[in-house]
Structure formats: C-alpha cells, structure tokens
Scaffold this motif. Structure first.
Motif, PDB file in Angstrom:
ATOM      1  N   GLU A 264     -15.262 -12.103 -11.625  1.00  0.00           N
ATOM      2  CA  GLU A 264     -15.875 -12.313 -12.913  1.00  0.00           C
ATOM      3  C   GLU A 264     -14.841 -12.489 -14.027  1.00  0.00           C
ATOM      4  N   ILE A 265     -13.567 -12.275 -13.608  1.00  0.00           N
ATOM      5  CA  ILE A 265     -12.396 -12.515 -14.534  1.00  0.00           C
ATOM      6  C   ILE A 265     -11.574 -13.602 -14.092  1.00  0.00           C
ATOM      7  N   GLY A 266     -11.140 -13.684 -12.915  1.00  0.00           N
ATOM      8  CA  GLY A 266     -10.340 -14.836 -12.364  1.00  0.00           C
ATOM      9  C   GLY A 266      -9.533 -14.324 -10.962  1.00  0.00           C
ATOM     10  N   MET A 267      -9.589 -15.348  -9.980  1.00  0.00           N
ATOM     11  CA  MET A 267      -8.971 -14.995  -8.962  1.00  0.00           C
ATOM     12  C   MET A 267      -7.388 -15.887  -9.081  1.00  0.00           C
ATOM     13  N   THR A 268      -6.461 -14.968  -8.381  1.00  0.00           N
ATOM     14  CA  THR A 268      -5.126 -15.526  -8.283  1.00  0.00           C
ATOM     15  C   THR A 268      -4.531 -15.871  -7.109  1.00  0.00           C
ATOM     16  N   ASN A 269      -3.232 -16.575  -7.123  1.00  0.00           N
ATOM     17  CA  ASN A 269      -2.575 -16.893  -5.903  1.00  0.00           C
ATOM     18  C   ASN A 269      -1.650 -15.730  -5.545  1.00  0.00           C
ATOM     19  N   GLU A 270      -1.703 -14.526  -5.955  1.00  0.00           N
ATOM     20  CA  GLU A 270      -0.729 -13.454  -5.849  1.00  0.00           C
ATOM     21  C   GLU A 270      -1.251 -12.935  -4.439  1.00  0.00           C
ATOM     22  N   PRO A 271      -0.226 -12.863  -3.476  1.00  0.00           N
ATOM     23  CA  PRO A 271      -0.384 -12.253  -2.064  1.00  0.00           C
ATOM     24  C   PRO A 271      -1.174 -10.779  -2.366  1.00  0.00           C
ATOM     25  N   HIS A 272      -1.734 -10.453  -1.205  1.00  0.00           N
ATOM     26  CA  HIS A 272      -2.257  -9.136  -1.525  1.00  0.00           C
ATOM     27  C   HIS A 272      -1.327  -8.043  -1.870  1.00  0.00           C
ATOM     28  N   ARG A 273      -0.312  -8.053  -1.142  1.00  0.00           N
ATOM     29  CA  ARG A 273       1.111  -7.268  -1.267  1.00  0.00           C
ATOM     30  C   ARG A 273       1.496  -7.133  -2.683  1.00  0.00           C
ATOM     31  N   GLU A 274       1.550  -8.275  -3.298  1.00  0.00           N
ATOM     32  CA  GLU A 274       1.709  -8.379  -4.629  1.00  0.00           C
ATOM     33  C   GLU A 274       0.720  -7.957  -5.719  1.00  0.00           C
ATOM     34  N   TRP A 275      -0.387  -8.231  -5.307  1.00  0.00           N
ATOM     35  CA  TRP A 275      -1.377  -7.836  -6.291  1.00  0.00           C
ATOM     36  C   TRP A 275      -1.342  -6.061  -6.241  1.00  0.00           C
ATOM     37  N   ILE A 276      -1.362  -5.497  -5.274  1.00  0.00           N
ATOM     38  CA  ILE A 276      -1.151  -4.157  -5.237  1.00  0.00           C
ATOM     39  C   ILE A 276       0.187  -3.739  -5.946  1.00  0.00           C
ATOM     40  N   HIS A 277       1.434  -4.315  -5.638  1.00  0.00           N
ATOM     41  CA  HIS A 277       2.678  -3.849  -6.013  1.00  0.00           C
ATOM     42  C   HIS A 277       2.607  -3.843  -7.612  1.00  0.00           C
ATOM     43  N   ARG A 278       2.184  -4.944  -8.227  1.00  0.00           N
ATOM     44  CA  ARG A 278       2.424  -4.975  -9.598  1.00  0.00           C
ATOM     45  C   ARG A 278       1.682  -3.916 -10.301  1.00  0.00           C
TER      46      ARG A 278
ATOM     47  N   PHE B  87       3.003   5.211  27.153  1.00  0.00           N
ATOM     48  CA  PHE B  87       3.174   5.869  25.616  1.00  0.00           C
ATOM     49  C   PHE B  87       2.049   5.687  24.883  1.00  0.00           C
ATOM     50  N   GLY B  88       1.556   6.819  24.107  1.00  0.00           N
ATOM     51  CA  GLY B  88       0.529   6.711  23.304  1.00  0.00           C
ATOM     52  C   GLY B  88       0.944   5.813  22.073  1.00  0.00           C
ATOM     53  N   VAL B  89       0.069   5.142  21.521  1.00  0.00           N
ATOM     54  CA  VAL B  89       0.433   4.221  20.508  1.00  0.00           C
ATOM     55  C   VAL B  89      -0.774   4.186  19.388  1.00  0.00           C
ATOM     56  N   VAL B  90      -0.171   4.353  17.948  1.00  0.00           N
ATOM     57  CA  VAL B  90      -1.152   4.177  16.880  1.00  0.00           C
ATOM     58  C   VAL B  90      -0.572   2.964  16.200  1.00  0.00           C
ATOM     59  N   ILE B  91      -1.405   2.095  15.720  1.00  0.00           N
ATOM     60  CA  ILE B  91      -1.181   0.729  15.238  1.00  0.00           C
ATOM     61  C   ILE B  91      -1.827   0.780  13.818  1.00  0.00           C
ATOM     62  N   PRO B  92      -1.019   0.962  12.673  1.00  0.00           N
ATOM     63  CA  PRO B  92      -1.946   0.791  11.362  1.00  0.00           C
ATOM     64  C   PRO B  92      -1.875  -0.798  10.941  1.00  0.00           C
ATOM     65  N   VAL B  93      -2.795  -1.042  10.032  1.00  0.00           N
ATOM     66  CA  VAL B  93      -2.941  -2.088   9.355  1.00  0.00           C
ATOM     67  C   VAL B  93      -2.213  -2.127   8.143  1.00  0.00           C
ATOM     68  N   LEU B  94      -1.364  -3.171   8.032  1.00  0.00           N
ATOM     69  CA  LEU B  94      -0.542  -3.488   6.817  1.00  0.00           C
ATOM     70  C   LEU B  94      -1.187  -4.459   5.853  1.00  0.00           C
ATOM     71  N   ILE B  95      -1.133  -4.032   4.418  1.00  0.00           N
ATOM     72  CA  ILE B  95      -1.671  -5.152   3.428  1.00  0.00           C
ATOM     73  C   ILE B  95      -0.940  -6.245   3.564  1.00  0.00           C
ATOM     74  N   ASP B  96      -1.672  -7.822   3.935  1.00  0.00           N
ATOM     75  CA  ASP B  96      -1.152  -8.822   4.294  1.00  0.00           C
ATOM     76  C   ASP B  96      -0.725  -9.786   3.002  1.00  0.00           C
ATOM     77  N   ARG B  97      -0.388 -10.960   3.494  1.00  0.00           N
ATOM     78  CA  ARG B  97       0.342 -11.787   2.405  1.00  0.00           C
ATOM     79  C   ARG B  97      -0.736 -12.971   1.961  1.00  0.00           C
ATOM     80  N   SER B  98      -2.016 -12.582   2.353  1.00  0.00           N
ATOM     81  CA  SER B  98      -3.075 -13.668   1.830  1.00  0.00           C
ATOM     82  C   SER B  98      -3.497 -13.388   0.581  1.00  0.00           C
ATOM     83  N   ASP B  99      -4.051 -14.095  -0.126  1.00  0.00           N
ATOM     84  CA  ASP B  99      -4.695 -14.132  -1.529  1.00  0.00           C
ATOM     85  C   ASP B  99      -6.152 -13.896  -1.671  1.00  0.00           C
ATOM     86  N   THR B 100      -6.615 -13.715  -0.633  1.00  0.00           N
ATOM     87  CA  THR B 100      -8.355 -13.769  -0.530  1.00  0.00           C
ATOM     88  C   THR B 100      -8.776 -12.686  -1.720  1.00  0.00           C
TER      89      THR B 100
END
Length: 768
Positions: free
Chosen positions: A193-207, A174-187
C-alpha cells in the motif's frame, strides 16, 4: 589593546589587503577546482587512517572486562543482543496433514520440522535431524542466508553433495538443528500500500532494527544460542557450524556463549574486517573495529576451525524490478586471498595463550580453496568436540514428505515476525526515551504535583545543567561518535568572491587536522563601525547543496537567506557540510560507523573550528553566533548546536520530526525505509534521542522550528506533536519565550519571516 585601537588596526589591515582581495589576518586562498569534492575526499582519507589506527589500538578481549565477562558484554551490546538469554528453549515439532512434522527419514536419521522461541515474540524455525541412535553430539548448522535448511540436508537441490554439511553430520551420529536465516531476496521488502523496494530482506530488517538498538546479527545469534541451549540439555557436547552469513552468525554465537558451545566451524567468512564498510549494510556494526576483528572474536571461542572456502558471491542488492523503488545500499561480498585469512587467523596467537588454544585453519594445497563444509574441516571440528570420526558421506538422500511446503512463505513469516517485534519497539520508544533523559530533567513527582495545582513556580534551569551535560556527552560519543583529537590552529585562507552594495563575501578554508579542511563563505556588512562587534548567523545548506546556494542565485529552497540577513546587518557565514555528494558522504558514514563515528562526527568537528575562528574575528561578538539551517541543514540544527556552546541559538527549517518514526517505521510513506537514504539510521537513537530530546540538550538557549504545511519531509501532525514536547519543556522552567514554531503555507523552503524576527529578537539586533 583597546577595542577602538584594535578595530582601527583591523581597518588598516583591510586597506593593506584590499589589493590582494583577502580578509585581513589571513593568507590568500590558492585552492582551485571542486572544493566540495576535495573536502569530502580528504575526510574519507582521514577516516581510513582512523580505521587503521583502531586496529592497532584494540584491547585483548580476554583482558577487557565488561560485567566480568571479558569482551562479551561489549560485543553483545554492539549487535543488540540480550546477554542474559534466560531459560531453556522448547524445541517444538509441528506440522499438519499436508506438511507433516516428520519431514523425512533415512536409515540413519529422521528429519523434523521445528521451531523454538527466543524472546519478544520471535522464534527460530527450521529442521531438526535426529540420529537413530543416541546422538554423539549436537550441532547447530547454519547455512548461508541464500541457502535453505533443506539444501544443506540434500532435501532440495542447490548445494553440491560434498557441501551438504548438515547431512554429513547427521549420517555420522550428530544431532543437527538447522535455523532459517533472513535471505537476500527483496520479495517482502516494503508494503504494497506504500511501495515495494529492492532492499534485500536482510537490509530491510537491519535498517529499522539498527535505529532501535537491535541488529539482525543479534537476532540470528540469539536463535542459534537458544537452539544450542536446548541441545546442551541433552548432556552431550554442542558445537556450531556455519557457511557465509551462517559463518558470521556461528562465530559470534560461539564467542558469546561459551557455556554451551564448545567448538565452532566457520566457513566462507573469516578475514580482516578493515574494509567491512564495502560489504552489504546489514553487516554494519557500530564501533566494531574499535574492539574486534575476526581474530578477537575468534579468540573468545573455546575451539575454532576456520575453513578457507569461497564466500557467497554478492555483487550488490537485487536489481530493481518493475514496480519497485531503488532504495538499497551498495555492498559486495568477495573471497579474500588466502594470505589475508591466514594473517587474521595467526593474530589469534597473540590473543590466546598456547596452552588454551584450540584453533585450526583448513585450506587446500598451497593455500587453495576447499568446498565449504568439507570432510577435512568437519573431521577436525568433530575432534574438538571429543569425537573421532572419518565423517564419511553416503549416497542415501532423504525425500521430503511435505506436499505443500513453500520455503518462500517460511522466509516471509520469519521476516515479518522480526519486523513486527521491531515496530513494537518503535511504537513504545517514547517511554524508553523518557526514561533515558526526560525523567532525569523533570522528575515525575513534580509533574504529579502540577496536575493538582493551577499555578506553580518554574523550575530552576541551573538544576538540570549536569543532566543536560550528561545527555550531550552520551549523544556525542555514543550516537554520533566523537573525534577527540585536539583541533589545530585554524590557519585561515581567504579570497574575496562577492562585492555587493551592502556586504563583501569571502571564501574561507580552515584546517581541521591531518589532511582535512573545512570550507565556507563569510559575508561581512560594509557598514561596520569602529569597535563594533556584531552577531553572526551561520546559514546552513541542505543535501546536495553548496555554500553559494544560500547566498546567490535565488534558489527557491533557500531564497538567498544568507545574503538577505547580511543586508539586514548581520554577519553571515555559510559553511559547507559533508553531504553534497552521496557517494562520498554515505561512504564516510559507512566507514565511520565501523570505528564508532559518522559523517556528523566530522561535521561537528568542522563547526567547532568555525566557532573558534569566527569568535576570534575582531568584528564578531562570539557570544552571539546563531545557527539556521534547512533540510539536512535543519538536521544539523538539532545535532550540532546542542553540542557546541558557541552557538547561542538554533533554527531548524524543513526537518523537525518524530525521528524514530521518520527513520524506522514501516507504516508510513514518509519513512526513510522507503527511500535510498540508508545512512539515516544511527545505532539505538530511537531509544535515546528524537528531536524533542535533542532540543532539551539545546536548553536554555533559544530554539525555533520553521515548518511549511506542504513540506513532504513529514506531515504537520508529526512535527507539531514533537515540537509540543519542546515547548512543554521550556515552559516548565518559565522560558517558553525562548522557543517558537512558525507554520507557513509553503513547502520545503526557507520562509524567512518569523525566523528573521526570532534572530533579531534573540541576537539583539535591530530590524532595518
């Protein structure tokens, strides 16, 4: 009965009920304890019933047409997906001396570093596995959010050999394409300059995306569909396989794109969605359960294998690290019992006729768990693509040639690309909202004419009544969510709790349907004259507040404004709104969103009932009921009175705002993106209504803003610019005297100066 006789009758009732200390015409209120908690809990139970009822009333998606494509149009809109995907994606192989395009090779396949465009400057990125011989089929293999493409190929540790499903597929032709998903880390969640949060990356984009009518699920489905479209150009069968979050994305992609995707394998995801509100917020899809459970979505695929494996264990958001704000929403992922998965799977039998069903549920012996990406599941999946294979797996592992590859950098690049695209939507949304509503109310040709004339005749307010009603209906039903059940009789119960020199205060409870009830405090001046009908000011508390807060205790934010207005002769009423206890009201919104409702759906219903009851009182002028709220009460002031004609006037204090920027922008410290107020985004509100547009729905009734210069909710310039649109609109109809803004040198508080004058003027009640 004549007014005087009616009032004398009322006075007689007052005398007879004095001993019982209840308001005439009502029953005695016997409820005790924390009425706020009881009110929230009743609302939550009612929402549970609505979720259960929605599951029973769903249409069959294959019979439910939208644009002639079954239920696909509705589902694509729910996840903010552009249903017309456009042209063919270009699969670009890229690299440099340190990170070559050819990542690895084995005796059976080669591994390439690839990216491909979707829309709006967004790209998919990941790996492409090409077999040495012509591919039998192509598969888009989607790992869980916390897995990298390298892990399911065996290029990096972290996934057991038997679950390296991308490698197994490649080794079997099989030929296979593997995409990267947005993960659950908060890096990368926040701005240094404003503030970093503990929102998972997925939540940061979702909101931020949710407010702008987009969804992380939609973005990732689009990447998968785009890759599948490229694969389909190879003229071989195409399928999708996904685990965990990748299983969700694969299921949706297969349901929405039958043109290229002929089969899907979903592992670690499929189950009943009735309690999706308990899952991480990035799975929150507006109105999903009204039309779709996993069975309905699965029935829209051409072929489906469901593998019963453990879901990724998610106990909640990342723990708060030093230097980060605790902003993330709660949410857990747990593995359901097999019986639940099996029951949801069997529901597809009622949705798809037996002659077209290609469905298989894979589990261990006796309904036990199997490792995700199992040989049995992949063998069945291959068969649905017309390929007979035993899906063996060798011990030959590929070796990564990249010397400086960093998966974390790739992750941040993918996340920032999405954020940049969403922020462009935030920045251009004024035009979207203008197109949506304002251009219907004030045609462009009129505006062009006015730029040439120094004087012009005001427009006729009656000519925009229809468009305003359309706007109200859309906002109520599609943004807040409307509960359409008929209200029961109020059945008021009361008890006297204040006896002040100039007014008497009664605690009041009314029915709102089912187990639900609404609660508030009515303050009645003691100098009412026979037959007199007075105006009412509904005085609304803010977040964490109670009705008594606006009446007594001289709390700095409220300054007893309901009592002060009662002393000036107004009848005042302080209702309790459902935002006192965060664990309750945020859960209410999470539950409600799944069936196209929100906490404001319930709040609007309560105010409908309050207006019904207040208007029935013999000493109330039902045509002179005004609203005045602070903070979350100010938010109520631009959401509830515009929808309910029973409010003749509204005053927003401490909340008026450029709402799409307040909720979704990531470039300013005032944004809710940097706080724990994750319930604030309403789906697609950024493209349809900010506060100016909400005041258009109030028109032509009077509307006022009260604003303290030092109120940290927003800077003055946001408030002033947004209000300028309101004043401009009223002026076009010659009604500028019906709106006002008062700036004062203070903070997040009731000022009670210009607003009190505004109430006296427009409620036609003399100052003391």
């Amino acid at each position: 009965m004549k007014p005087l006789a009616s009032f004398l009758s009322f006075l007689a009732l007052m005398a007879s009920s004095a001993a019982a200390d209840i308001l005439p015409g009502t029953q005695a209120l016997a409820m005790t304890g924390d009425l706020s908690a009881q009110m929230h809990e009743a609302a939550l139970r009612e929402m549970d019933k609505r979720i259960a009822d929605a599951a029973q009333a769903r249409p069959n998606p294959r019979e439910h047409t939208f644009g002639g494509v079954f239920g696909r149009g509705h589902l694509s809109r729910m996840i903010g997906l552009d249903f017309d995907m456009g042209g063919l994606a270009d699969m670009e192989r890229f690299g440099n001396d340190s990170n070559p395009a050819m990542v690895a090779e084995t005796s059976r396949y080669t591994v390439w570093q690839v990216r491909w465009p979707t829309k709006d400057g967004i790209h998919g990125e990941g790996l492409l596995l090409e077999p040495r011989a012509k591919a039998l089929a192509y598969v888009v293999a989607v790992p869980d959010a916390d897995q990298t493409p390298e892990q399911i190929v065996g290029l990096a540790p972290g996934v057991p050999k038997e679950s390296q499903f991308a490698r197994r597929l490649a080794e079997n032709g099989f030929g296979v394409v593997i995409p990267v998903l947005i993960d659950r880390s908060d890096t990368g969640s926040g701005k240094s300059e404003i503030g970093m949060t503990n929102e998972p990356h997925r939540e940061w984009i979702h909101r931020q995306a949710y407010m702008m009518g987009r969804h992380l699920i939609g973005y990732e489905v689009e990447k998968v569909i785009s890759a599948a479209g490229w694969a389909a150009s190879k003229k071989v069968p195409v399928g999708v396989v996904g685990y965990g979050e990748g299983g969700l994305v694969s299921l949706y992609a297969a349901a929405l794109q039958d043109a290229s995707i002929k089969a899907a394998l979903v592992s670690g995801y499929f189950k009943s969605r009735q309690e999706t509100w308990q899952e991480p917020i990035y799975r929150n899809v507006w109105k999903l359960l009204v039309e779709f459970g996993d069975a309905e979505i699965g029935s829209m695929t051409d072929g489906l294998v469901v593998e019963y494996s453990s879901e990724p264990a998610v106990e909640g958001p990342p723990p708060v690290k030093e230097g980060r704000k605790n902003c993330a929403a709660p949410g857990r992922l747990t593995t359901p019992p097999f019986a639940q998965v099996e029951a949801e799977f069997k529901r597809m039998e009622t949705l798809v006729s037996a002659d077209v069903q290609r469905r298989k549920l894979i589990s261990g012996e006796g309904g036990g768990l199997v490792p995700f990406g199992s040989r049995a599941a992949l063998t069945t999946f291959a068969g649905m693509l017309g390929i007979t294979s035993t899906m063996e797996l060798s011990d030959e592992l590929p070796k990564d040639r990249r010397r400086e590859f960093d998966p974390a950098s790739r992750q941040l690049k993918q996340m920032r690309e999405l954020e940049a695209s969403i922020q462009r939507l935030v920045q251009t949304s004024d035009h979207a909202r203008r197109t949506f509503l304002l251009d219907r109310l004030v045609p462009e040709y009129q505006m062009e004419k006015w730029t040439l004339d120094l004087r012009f005749a005001p427009l006729d307010p009656k000519k925009v009544e229809h468009e305003i009603e359309m706007g109200r209906a859309y906002f109520w039903e599609e943004v807040l969510g409307k509960i359409k059940d008929q209200l029961p009789p109020p059945n008021p119960r009361t008890r006297k709790i204040y006896d002040e020199p100039k007014w008497t205060g009664y605690e009041v409870v009314v029915d709102v349907g089912g187990e639900g009830f609404a609660w508030g405090i009515l303050c009645v001046p003691k100098d009412l004259k026979p037959g007199e009908k007075r105006p009412v000011v509904v005085c609304q508390h803010g977040r964490h507040g109670l009705p008594s807060d606006v009446i007594a205790g001289d709390k700095p934010a409220y300054r007893n404004f309901a009592a002060r207005l009662a002393e000036q002769g107004f009848i005042t009423f302080a209702p309790h709104n459902l935002y006192q206890k965060e664990v309750y009201y945020r859960t209410l919104s999470r539950k409600g969103n799944t069936v196209g409702l929100s906490m404001f759906s319930v709040i609007v219903r309560h105010h409908q009932q309050w207006l019904n009851w207040l208007g029935s009182l013999p000493f109330v002028d039902a045509k002179r009921i005004a609203f005045y709220g602070l903070s979350y009460g100010g938010e109520t002031a631009v959401r509830v009175p515009p929808l309910l004609d029973g409010y003749c006037l509204s005053i927003c204090s401490g909340d008026f705002n450029d709402w799409k920027r307040k909720v979704a922008s990531t470039d300013d410290r005032h944004s809710f993106m940097f706080t724990d107020e994750w319930e604030m985004p309403y789906f697609n509100m950024g493209n349809t209504f900010s506060y100016a547009e909400l005041t258009y729905l109030m028109f032509p009734r009077p509307f006022m803003v009260e604003r303290g210069h030092h109120d940290q909710v927003a800077p003055d310039e946001w408030v002033a610019a947004e209000y300028a649109k309101t004043r401009w609109f009223y002026d076009q109809f010659g009604l500028g005297d019906r709106t006002a803004i008062e700036f004062f040198n203070g903070g997040h508080t009731i000022n009670g100066q210009g607003t009190f004058d505004f109430l006296h003027q427009h409620l036609r009640w003399p100052k003391p």
